[in-house]
Design an enzyme around this catalytic site. Structure first.
Site, PDB file in Angstrom:
ATOM      1  N   LYS A 174      17.217  22.556  64.050  1.00  0.00           N
ATOM      2  CA  LYS A 174      16.846  23.578  65.045  1.00  0.00           C
ATOM      3  C   LYS A 174      16.348  22.925  66.347  1.00  0.00           C
ATOM      4  O   LYS A 174      16.726  23.350  67.449  1.00  0.00           O
ATOM      5  CB  LYS A 174      15.765  24.495  64.451  1.00  0.00           C
ATOM      6  CG  LYS A 174      15.176  25.497  65.422  1.00  0.00           C
ATOM      7  CD  LYS A 174      16.195  26.483  65.947  1.00  0.00           C
ATOM      8  CE  LYS A 174      15.610  27.318  67.072  1.00  0.00           C
ATOM      9  NZ  LYS A 174      16.611  28.162  67.720  1.00  0.00           N
ATOM     10  N   LYS A 243       8.326  23.774  73.574  1.00  0.00           N
ATOM     11  CA  LYS A 243       7.859  23.263  72.262  1.00  0.00           C
ATOM     12  C   LYS A 243       9.013  22.685  71.459  1.00  0.00           C
ATOM     13  O   LYS A 243       8.916  21.598  70.881  1.00  0.00           O
ATOM     14  CB  LYS A 243       7.203  24.418  71.483  1.00  0.00           C
ATOM     15  CG  LYS A 243       6.937  24.115  70.030  1.00  0.00           C
ATOM     16  CD  LYS A 243       7.073  25.311  69.093  1.00  0.00           C
ATOM     17  CE  LYS A 243       8.312  26.101  69.195  1.00  0.00           C
ATOM     18  NZ  LYS A 243       8.564  27.050  68.102  1.00  0.00           N
TER      19      LYS A 243
HETATM   20  P1  NAD Z   1       6.621  35.976  69.323  1.00  0.00           P
HETATM   21  O1  NAD Z   1       5.507  35.381  70.104  1.00  0.00           O
HETATM   22  O2  NAD Z   1       7.290  37.199  69.823  1.00  0.00           O
HETATM   23  O3  NAD Z   1       6.124  36.263  67.815  1.00  0.00           O
HETATM   24  C1  NAD Z   1       5.222  35.458  67.129  1.00  0.00           C
HETATM   25  C2  NAD Z   1       4.247  36.386  66.431  1.00  0.00           C
HETATM   26  O4  NAD Z   1       3.338  35.601  65.648  1.00  0.00           O
HETATM   27  C3  NAD Z   1       3.393  37.204  67.421  1.00  0.00           C
HETATM   28  O5  NAD Z   1       3.547  38.591  67.159  1.00  0.00           O
HETATM   29  C4  NAD Z   1       1.976  36.708  67.166  1.00  0.00           C
HETATM   30  O6  NAD Z   1       0.996  37.737  67.320  1.00  0.00           O
HETATM   31  C5  NAD Z   1       2.070  36.256  65.722  1.00  0.00           C
HETATM   32  N1  NAD Z   1       1.027  35.303  65.347  1.00  0.00           N
HETATM   33  C6  NAD Z   1       0.544  34.249  66.047  1.00  0.00           C
HETATM   34  N2  NAD Z   1      -0.416  33.619  65.339  1.00  0.00           N
HETATM   35  C7  NAD Z   1      -0.517  34.287  64.155  1.00  0.00           C
HETATM   36  C8  NAD Z   1      -1.323  34.118  62.996  1.00  0.00           C
HETATM   37  N3  NAD Z   1      -2.214  33.134  62.912  1.00  0.00           N
HETATM   38  N4  NAD Z   1      -1.173  34.987  61.967  1.00  0.00           N
HETATM   39  C9  NAD Z   1      -0.262  36.013  62.043  1.00  0.00           C
HETATM   40  N5  NAD Z   1       0.512  36.234  63.125  1.00  0.00           N
HETATM   41  C10 NAD Z   1       0.397  35.376  64.161  1.00  0.00           C
HETATM   42  O7  NAD Z   1       7.667  34.793  69.101  1.00  0.00           O
HETATM   43  P2  NAD Z   1       9.187  34.929  68.610  1.00  0.00           P
HETATM   44  O8  NAD Z   1      10.040  34.879  69.817  1.00  0.00           O
HETATM   45  O9  NAD Z   1       9.298  36.028  67.614  1.00  0.00           O
HETATM   46  O10 NAD Z   1       9.330  33.505  67.894  1.00  0.00           O
HETATM   47  C11 NAD Z   1       8.868  33.280  66.572  1.00  0.00           C
HETATM   48  C12 NAD Z   1       9.449  31.947  66.105  1.00  0.00           C
HETATM   49  O11 NAD Z   1      10.878  32.017  66.150  1.00  0.00           O
HETATM   50  C13 NAD Z   1       9.062  30.756  66.997  1.00  0.00           C
HETATM   51  O12 NAD Z   1       8.850  29.624  66.192  1.00  0.00           O
HETATM   52  C14 NAD Z   1      10.286  30.588  67.897  1.00  0.00           C
HETATM   53  O13 NAD Z   1      10.394  29.280  68.401  1.00  0.00           O
HETATM   54  C15 NAD Z   1      11.394  30.970  66.963  1.00  0.00           C
HETATM   55  N6  NAD Z   1      12.623  31.494  67.588  1.00  0.00           N
HETATM   56  C16 NAD Z   1      12.568  32.427  68.591  1.00  0.00           C
HETATM   57  C17 NAD Z   1      13.749  32.909  69.145  1.00  0.00           C
HETATM   58  C18 NAD Z   1      13.760  33.946  70.255  1.00  0.00           C
HETATM   59  O14 NAD Z   1      14.828  34.156  70.864  1.00  0.00           O
HETATM   60  N7  NAD Z   1      12.663  34.619  70.549  1.00  0.00           N
HETATM   61  C19 NAD Z   1      14.979  32.439  68.679  1.00  0.00           C
HETATM   62  C20 NAD Z   1      15.003  31.509  67.639  1.00  0.00           C
HETATM   63  C21 NAD Z   1      13.809  31.038  67.101  1.00  0.00           C
END
Ligand code: NAD
Length: 292
Positions: A174, A243
């Protein structure tokens, strides 16, 4: 027991996690969700999800635990926190779908396995659009039997599922993917800036790249859609891109590889995240590059 009768704790109900958890409910799994954000919990509840007030209460009866959190350090903090760790059922399978750092993943998995908990890393690619349509690409690292057990869940979330090797290889893949993706975004935007300055039309530049060897994911699904349209709402944050590329650069360092384009790309995205704010949409890097 049929897979659909099993219980899933889904931790992290953000831009990606909420639609993903929704698909698991749609596939017939019993899903309990938790997020620190009240808004995220409310959005999940609106999808018919069962929201838990504490992580530990979601974990205690879970056969599978899916984490979709901002980074691996948070995954570690959540899973190894005393009351949470005690709540994990012996033999349950943790599936970390966040984009975490592979070396940290191996360490965390070792600690969990020592406590009788199994682990696979299954990060995703495809963004919020494909999280919503249930057509993500998923790269899975771990023991073959554990991956077999995770497959019914993963098939509810993605259409292309790759077995990458032992634990940590999914997360390594990834980070490698996002290095190429992030470098492609920068190269494509700089190409448009260069062409525009010489008098070419930006839309034409994108169309010709897409019909030529310069086509990138950015020219195909980002330039017109989010950057030239100035909507800047792809749903993927600048801080997350920074990141992921730093994760790839750190991995190269651990493996004693000197990859200068990777180092430069990691530094550029970190600076962009600082200037634009980590929560900004990553397509705003176009403004950052223009202003430089
Ligand atoms: P996001 O910020 O929308 O969601 C992350 C969620 O985690 C938030 O709702 C936050 O409140 C919650 N959170 C943070 N700390 C927490 C804790 N201690 N306990 C419980 N909940 C907690 O981010 P996202 O875009 O959904 O990304 C999530 C993961 O997926 C990341 O690792 C990101 O790199 C990966 N990702 C994102 C995408 C994208 O297009 N957004 C694509 C592929 C991978």
């Amino acid at each position: 027991m049929e897979a659909q009768k099993k219980t899933i704790a889904f931790i992290g109900l953000g831009a990606m996690g909420c639609p993903m958890a929704g698909h698991l409910i749609g596939a017939g799994f019993k899903v309990s969700g938790f997020d620190v954000s009240e808004g995220a919990r409310a959005r999940f509840a609106a999808k018919g999800g069962q929201v838990r007030a504490e992580v530990s209460s979601a974990l205690c009866d879970a056969d599978f635990v899916i984490t979709m959190l901002p980074n691996g350090k948070i995954v570690r903090d959540v899973l190894l926190k005393d009351e949470n760790c005690r709540s994990l059922k012996e033999g349950c399978l943790v599936i970390d779908m966040s984009s975490s750092a592979p070396m940290d993943t191996r360490e965390l998995a070792g600690e969990l396995v020592g406590r009788g908990v199994r682990f696979v890393d299954a990060p995703v690619s495809g963004g919020t659009k494909r999280a919503i349509s249930g057509s993500l690409t998923i790269m899975v690292g771990g023991d073959g039997k554990d991956i077999d057990e995770a497959l019914p869940l993963l098939k509810a979330l993605g259409t292309q599922i790759f077995r990458t090797g032992p634990i940590g290889t999914g997360h390594a893949m990834k980070a490698i993917n996002n290095y190429v993706s992030g470098a492609g975004v920068v190269a494509t935007i700089e190409a448009v800036l260069l062409g525009q300055k010489f008098g070419l039309e930006s839309e034409a530049i994108v169309e010709i790249l897409n019909a030529s060897s310069g086509k990138t994911n950015a020219s195909d699904v980002k330039m017109k859609q989010f950057i030239l349209s100035e909507t800047f709402d792809s749903g993927f944050a600048t801080g997350l891109m920074a990141k992921d590329i730093r994760t790839a650069a750190d991995l190269a360092k651990v493996l004693e590889l000197r990859l200068s384009a990777l180092d430069a790309t990691a530094a550029l995205w970190e600076d962009a995240a600082k200037k634009l704010g980590p929560g900004s949409d990553h397509t705003l890097v176009a403004r950052y590059l223009k202003d430089r």
